[in-house]
Design a protein around this motif. Structure first.
Motif, mmCIF file in Angstrom:
data_model
loop_
_atom_site.group_PDB
_atom_site.id
_atom_site.type_symbol
_atom_site.label_atom_id
_atom_site.label_comp_id
_atom_site.label_asym_id
_atom_site.label_seq_id
_atom_site.Cartn_x
_atom_site.Cartn_y
_atom_site.Cartn_z
ATOM 1 N N PHE A 1 -4.278 0.722 -4.954
ATOM 2 C CA PHE A 1 -3.885 -0.689 -4.974
ATOM 3 C C PHE A 1 -3.120 -1.097 -6.237
ATOM 4 C CE2 PHE A 1 -7.154 -2.657 -1.811
ATOM 5 C CZ PHE A 1 -6.559 -1.957 -0.788
ATOM 6 N N PRO A 2 -3.567 -0.677 -7.436
ATOM 7 C CA PRO A 2 -2.869 -1.143 -8.645
ATOM 8 C C PRO A 2 -1.435 -0.638 -8.775
ATOM 9 C CG PRO A 2 -5.079 -0.364 -9.173
ATOM 10 C CD PRO A 2 -4.781 0.074 -7.772
ATOM 11 N N SER A 3 -1.132 0.531 -8.196
ATOM 12 C CA SER A 3 0.205 1.107 -8.352
ATOM 13 C C SER A 3 0.585 1.915 -7.108
ATOM 14 C CB SER A 3 0.251 2.002 -9.600
ATOM 15 O OG SER A 3 1.563 2.393 -9.905
ATOM 16 N N PRO A 4 0.794 1.248 -5.980
ATOM 17 C CA PRO A 4 0.999 1.963 -4.715
ATOM 18 C C PRO A 4 2.320 2.715 -4.612
ATOM 19 C CG PRO A 4 1.357 -0.392 -4.430
ATOM 20 C CD PRO A 4 0.801 -0.208 -5.807
ATOM 21 N N LEU A 5 3.295 2.412 -5.473
ATOM 22 C CA LEU A 5 4.571 3.122 -5.421
ATOM 23 C C LEU A 5 4.546 4.396 -6.267
ATOM 24 C CD1 LEU A 5 7.155 0.182 -5.591
ATOM 25 C CD2 LEU A 5 6.100 1.257 -3.595
ATOM 26 N N LYS A 6 3.563 4.518 -7.143
ATOM 27 C CA LYS A 6 3.477 5.686 -8.018
ATOM 28 C C LYS A 6 2.319 6.605 -7.634
ATOM 29 C CE LYS A 6 5.469 3.346 -12.067
ATOM 30 N NZ LYS A 6 5.223 2.931 -13.489
ATOM 31 N N MET B 1 0.807 -1.212 0.000
ATOM 32 C CA MET B 1 0.000 0.000 0.000
ATOM 33 C C MET B 1 0.849 1.276 0.000
ATOM 34 S SD MET B 1 -3.268 -0.856 2.406
ATOM 35 C CE MET B 1 -4.265 -2.321 2.172
ATOM 36 N N GLY B 2 2.107 1.137 -0.347
ATOM 37 C CA GLY B 2 3.000 2.286 -0.384
ATOM 38 C C GLY B 2 4.431 1.804 -0.292
ATOM 39 N N ASP B 3 5.377 2.730 -0.265
ATOM 40 C CA ASP B 3 6.795 2.382 -0.194
ATOM 41 C C ASP B 3 7.125 1.811 1.186
ATOM 42 O OD1 ASP B 3 9.480 2.114 -0.617
ATOM 43 O OD2 ASP B 3 9.933 4.253 -0.571
ATOM 44 N N GLY B 4 7.262 0.489 1.257
ATOM 45 C CA GLY B 4 7.536 -0.170 2.523
ATOM 46 C C GLY B 4 6.322 -0.318 3.411
ATOM 47 N N ILE B 5 5.137 -0.040 2.896
ATOM 48 C CA ILE B 5 3.892 -0.084 3.671
ATOM 49 C C ILE B 5 3.046 -1.261 3.203
ATOM 50 C CG2 ILE B 5 1.781 1.166 4.263
ATOM 51 C CD1 ILE B 5 3.327 3.763 3.659
ATOM 52 N N TYR B 6 2.658 -2.115 4.134
ATOM 53 C CA TYR B 6 1.904 -3.324 3.792
ATOM 54 C C TYR B 6 0.729 -3.493 4.748
ATOM 55 C CZ TYR B 6 6.189 -4.140 1.241
ATOM 56 O OH TYR B 6 7.273 -3.989 0.406
ATOM 57 N N GLY B 7 -0.435 -3.675 4.190
ATOM 58 C CA GLY B 7 -1.611 -3.930 4.998
ATOM 59 C C GLY B 7 -2.393 -2.681 5.361
ATOM 60 N N ALA B 8 -3.663 -2.905 5.699
ATOM 61 C CA ALA B 8 -4.580 -1.801 5.960
ATOM 62 C C ALA B 8 -4.185 -0.983 7.184
ATOM 63 C CB ALA B 8 -5.999 -2.349 6.134
#
Length: 236
Positions: A202-207, A168-175
């Motif tokens: 969700f489809p592109s959490p790093l961008k 869900m982001g850079d180094g971020i996992y889970g709700a």
């Protein structure tokens, strides 16, 4: 000549035996893994490890920000947002949405930008058991694990694992980690708008950004909220 034929047959039988044993081992190991994670929470995924090394290679600190929460500790808004964004037939299908797959194939034939047709169950299979990529081998394994997950896990368990391991982001996992990072609150307190904002990336959490969305991401948030109202409450 006869001796060569005997040796050749022996080699073929040996190879077939090795293949048979490898197949039996794979089936047994995959069944064990799926049954294990029905009751035990996956401690990490291959994507988490891969992203961690990518951060180190880029000169950043190692970061795997995650905090497992039971499904009852995650806002219903977040669950509905995930279904509205990724898999609106989640409670109805048995792992595969063949209409979505057909639609994705037809669009990909005429577009350079690939469109996915994966269900939440397929994404969970990929996230928990497999590596990233689009090879036929990985897709085949994804289908196999999807069948096993649908057979041995409940829909509630699938949703719980999905919302705890997805990137869900850079180094971020889970709700929970996403809710804390983006809105400084627990996942149990996410509003409809906040849950839709997280699901939109969700489809592109790093961008893409949940809190500073582009026009396209804002439109995705609008559509997700619209679908959430149409779907109503989820009943596992």
């Amino acid at each position: 000549m006869k001796r060569k034929g005997i040796v050749k047959n022996s080699i073929v039988r040996l190879l077939l035996r090795i293949v048979k044993l490898a197949l039996i081992f794979f089936v047994g190991a995959s069944l064990f893994g799926v049954l294990l994670f029905r009751f035990i929470n996956p401690p990490f995924t291959w994507l988490m490890i891969e992203r961690g090394f990518e951060r180190k290679a880029a000169g950043k600190d190692w970061k795997i920000d995650k905090d497992w929460k039971d499904v009852d500790e995650i806002s219903n808004n977040m669950k509905r947002a995930a279904v509205a964004a990724e898999d609106q037939l989640f409670l109805e299908h048995h792992g595969f949405d063949f209409h979505a797959i057909e639609k994705a194939i037809n669009k990909n034939m005429h577009s350079k930008k690939l469109m996915g047709g994966s269900t939440i169950t397929q994404q969970t299979a990929k996230n928990v058991f497999l590596w990233q990529g689009r090879s036929l081998l990985r897709k085949g394994l994804e289908a196999w694990f999807t069948i096993l997950i649908e057979a041995f896990w409940s829909k509630e368990r699938i949703m719980e694992v999905y919302l705890n391991v997805i990137e869900m982001g850079d180094g971020i996992y889970g709700a929970e980690a996403a809710a804390q990072a983006y809105f400084n609150k627990p996942a149990s307190k996410l509003t409809q708008r906040q849950a839709a904002a997280i699901a939109s990336i969700f489809p592109s959490p790093l961008k893409w950004s949940a809190t500073k969305p582009s026009r396209y991401v804002r439109h995705r948030q609008f559509l997700i909220r619209k679908n959430m109202r149409r779907l109503g409450p989820l009943s596992f």
